[in-house]
Each structure stands twice: as C-alpha cells, then as structure tokens.
Design a protein around this motif. Structure first.
Motif, mmCIF file in Angstrom:
data_model
loop_
_atom_site.group_PDB
_atom_site.id
_atom_site.type_symbol
_atom_site.label_atom_id
_atom_site.label_comp_id
_atom_site.label_asym_id
_atom_site.label_seq_id
_atom_site.Cartn_x
_atom_site.Cartn_y
_atom_site.Cartn_z
ATOM 1 N N ALA A 131 102.207 78.874 17.517
ATOM 2 C CA ALA A 131 101.612 78.311 18.741
ATOM 3 C C ALA A 131 102.674 78.181 19.831
ATOM 4 O O ALA A 131 102.416 78.445 21.013
ATOM 5 N N TYR A 132 103.854 77.802 19.406
ATOM 6 C CA TYR A 132 104.974 77.656 20.358
ATOM 7 C C TYR A 132 105.335 79.031 20.947
ATOM 8 O O TYR A 132 105.462 79.189 22.164
ATOM 9 N N ALA A 133 105.444 80.012 20.086
ATOM 10 C CA ALA A 133 105.795 81.366 20.547
ATOM 11 C C ALA A 133 104.706 81.931 21.466
ATOM 12 O O ALA A 133 105.010 82.662 22.416
ATOM 13 N N ASP A 134 103.451 81.563 21.182
ATOM 14 C CA ASP A 134 102.327 82.068 21.988
ATOM 15 C C ASP A 134 102.112 81.259 23.277
ATOM 16 O O ASP A 134 101.169 81.551 24.034
ATOM 17 N N THR A 158 91.996 72.470 27.368
ATOM 18 C CA THR A 158 93.224 72.993 27.952
ATOM 19 C C THR A 158 93.675 74.214 27.136
ATOM 20 O O THR A 158 93.297 74.359 25.970
ATOM 21 N N ASP A 159 94.488 75.062 27.768
ATOM 22 C CA ASP A 159 94.991 76.251 27.071
ATOM 23 C C ASP A 159 96.221 75.949 26.232
ATOM 24 O O ASP A 159 96.627 76.750 25.395
ATOM 25 N N TYR A 160 96.854 74.802 26.527
ATOM 26 C CA TYR A 160 98.093 74.481 25.814
ATOM 27 C C TYR A 160 98.309 72.973 25.787
ATOM 28 O O TYR A 160 97.772 72.256 26.637
ATOM 29 N N VAL A 161 99.050 72.516 24.800
ATOM 30 C CA VAL A 161 99.529 71.129 24.846
ATOM 31 C C VAL A 161 101.024 71.171 25.166
ATOM 32 O O VAL A 161 101.690 72.196 24.993
#
Ligand SMILES: NC(=O)c1ccc[n+]([C@@H]2O[C@H](COP(=O)([O-])OP(=O)(O)OC[C@H]3O[C@@H](n4cnc5c(N)ncnc54)[C@H](OP(=O)(O)O)[C@@H]3O)[C@@H](O)[C@H]2O)c1
Length: 305
Positions: A146-149, A121-124
């Motif tokens: 990671a959150y900002a991205d 996946t690209d994100y959690v």
C-alpha cells in the motif's frame, strides 16, 4: 538540565502548519520525510452515529490529524465529515489501523480497501497495525505494498512493546514510522524510546488524558503547574507530551473540550515543571498487560469485526 534533555531522542522539526484562532499548529517529521501534526483528534469509543458530528466539530476547531481504526466502527462517519468539510485532502492527516482479525497479507489488504471506501479517500496518511497479535508480518507485506502504491503515505505499528518492537523493526524492510502507545504523565514510556530511536520511529500517544481518569484530570501537581499559566491539568498533560516531541490524539465528544485540548500552543512548560511531572510516572510501559492471554481473549470478543 537543558530543555532538550526532556525531548525524545528522535529528531523533531517544528514548522508552522496552520493558523486557527491565533494558534500555530506544529508538525514533526517522520522517518520517511513526511510531516505529521503533533496534535490530533482520536475517535476511540465514539459511536458510529456520533462520528460524523464529532469529526466535523474537531475539524471546525482546527484539528487536521484524525485517528480512527477498523475496530472503532466509525471510519464511515469520519469519511462523511471529511468529505463534507470541503477542506483540501492534502491539508488533512488521516490515520487508521488494521484490526487483529484482519491480520495477514490478504485479509489486511482487503480490509484496508474497505477502510479506504468508508473513509472515502484514495489514501491514508498513516496506516498502523493496531495490536501486535496474529500474522503481523503478513499484514506488513500488504502495508508495504500500500505504501509503494501511494495508498498509505506512511506505515507503522501500535501497542508494540519494546522487545516486540525491536523484533519486528529489525527485520522488516520499511521501518515503522510511528509506534502508537499508551502514553501520558501517569505512564511515560521512557524505556522504549531508545529502541524506537534506532529506527527514528516517532511516538504517538493514545490515552494522553489518562482516558479521562481523575488521577490525571484532578492531579494536584498538574493543577499547580496549570495555575501559573492559566491552564487546566488536561492542557498541562497534553503540553507535556508536545514538549517531549510526542504526538497527542485526545478524544472528546464535547466541542468545548475539543477546543480546550487544542489550546496548548500558547504556553510552554519550564524545566522545573517537566522535572516536577517526572515522578507522576506510575507504570512506565502502560496499564495493559499485552502478555496476558485473557487480555487478548477479551479484546477479540469486544471487537468481532
Ligand atoms: N492504538 C490503540 O490501541 C488505542 C487505544 C486507545 C485509544 N487510542 C486512540 O487514542 C485516542 C485518545 O485516547 P482515549 O480516547 O482512550 O483517551 P483520552 O483521550 O486520554 O481520554 C478521553 C476521555 O477524556 C475525556 N476528556 C477529553 N478531554 C477532556 C477535558 N478537556 N476535560 C475532561 N475530560 C476530558 C473524554 O470524555 P468526553 O468524550 O465525554 O469529553 C474521554 O472520556 C483515542 O480516541 C484513539 O484514537 C488508540
């Protein structure tokens, strides 16, 4: 006493998420505005070769929140099941955790990229620090990035006890959305709630079934309450968390138990039931001594990633 007195001090919003077997899932809103299902499926101690089958059966049952971790060594199986399920990614809520040996800015960032690859996946939806050891501030910097991205929709912590939680949350920029703690009728986690409420941090309960202990599953108080509603002690114990606005993530490798654990939205506990469960609290902050160096040595040996 009003029912709301039992609910934790955080603001809880219940919205219907999905109908499955006539069950309406509920969500709670995190401190950054995103919604998280109030019931999920956990994979601690699900062996890698079982992870795909267990996750697939959990998804078939209706679970949409899946809780895994680097240390569980089963992110790959979770990713396989999610990919094969065909369920739109935005309907799922995937949680993973950065293990102690990956603490620190660079290691956390690198290990998180590996987690994303295994999860395919690209994100959690939620990324947690698994335990409050090592360079947690370095890990948090990587997680804030990671959150900002957009690679983590929310970030939080796990097993941060009250003082550690306050020490951490009071200085970091992005406040933890979640603190995942051992919480069940035998370990009710009442003392930490005011500290978490300062930052609108939601509690997610690991070990919601007392990790399968007879103290909970054969508890006479829960049995008597369940008899009134045609429910098992396990279902009463899970419902008790939901009533308090606490997210529960029971684990089972058996499909019939996954289903039973999911069937907790068609009854509610009365004020008297909630009052009767209060004295079952044996160890408010959980049964692990996080301040014991032997505990840390033991878990470092257990999960040598
Ligand atoms: N952050 C952390 O440090 C941390 C620590 C521990 C766990 N967790 C997370 O929290 C999740 C849940 O915690 P947990 O797995 O430790 O414990 P749990 O969910 O409280 O209990 C799991 C145990 O209960 C049994 N069980 C499940 N449903 C049952 C039912 N309806 N009737 C009878 N027995 C039942 C399971 O056996 P079977 O599998 O044989 O059915 C298993 O032995 C984990 O899977 C993991 O995702 C996080």
């Amino acid at each position: 006493m009003k029912k709301s007195d039992f609910i934790c001090t955080c603001r809880i919003i219940y919205v219907p998420l999905r109908q499955k077997n006539n069950i309406t899932m509920q969500t709670i809103q995190l401190n950054n505005g995103i919604d998280m299902p109030i019931l999920g499926y956990g994979l601690f101690q699900v062996p890698p070769h079982e992870a795909e089958r267990c996750t697939r059966e959990a998804l078939e049952t209706g679970y949409r929140l899946i809780d895994t971790a680097q240390a569980y060594a089963n992110e790959q199986g979770v990713g396989d099941a999610v990919r094969q399920s065909g369920i739109p990614r935005e309907e799922l809520f995937i949680v993973t955790k950065i293990w102690i040996t990956n603490a620190g800015e660079e290691r956390a960032a690198r290990s998180f990229e590996q987690s994303l690859r295994k999860l395919q996946t690209d994100y959690v939806d939620l990324l947690l620090i698994h335990q409050a050891y090592g360079d947690v501030f370095g890990s948090w910097r990587a997680m804030e990035k990671a959150y900002a991205d957009g690679k983590a929709r929310a970030i939080g912590v796990s097993n941060f006890q009250a003082c550690r939680f306050y020490d951490f949350a009071s200085v970091v920029d992005v406040k933890p959305a979640v603190n995942q703690l051992q919480c069940c009728v035998l370990s009710q986690q009442r003392t930490i709630l005011p500290e978490m409420a300062r930052y609108d941090t939601k509690m997610m309960a690991w070990g919601p079934l007392g990790q399968g202990s007879d103290d909970l599953l054969k508890n006479p108080v829960l049995t008597a309450i369940g008899a009134k509603y045609g429910k098992t002690p396990a279902q009463v114990a899970l419902r008790w968390l939901i009533e308090r606005g606490i997210v529960a993530i029971p684990k089972s490798t058996h499909k019939e138990r996954m289903q039973a654990n999911f069937e907790i939205f068609d009854f509610s506990l009365s004020q008297e039931d909630m009052k009767a469960i209060e004295p079952l609290n044996q160890q408010d902050t959980g049964f692990r001594d996080f301040g014991d160096p032997n505990y840390l040595r033991r878990i470092l040996g257990m999960f040598d990633l």
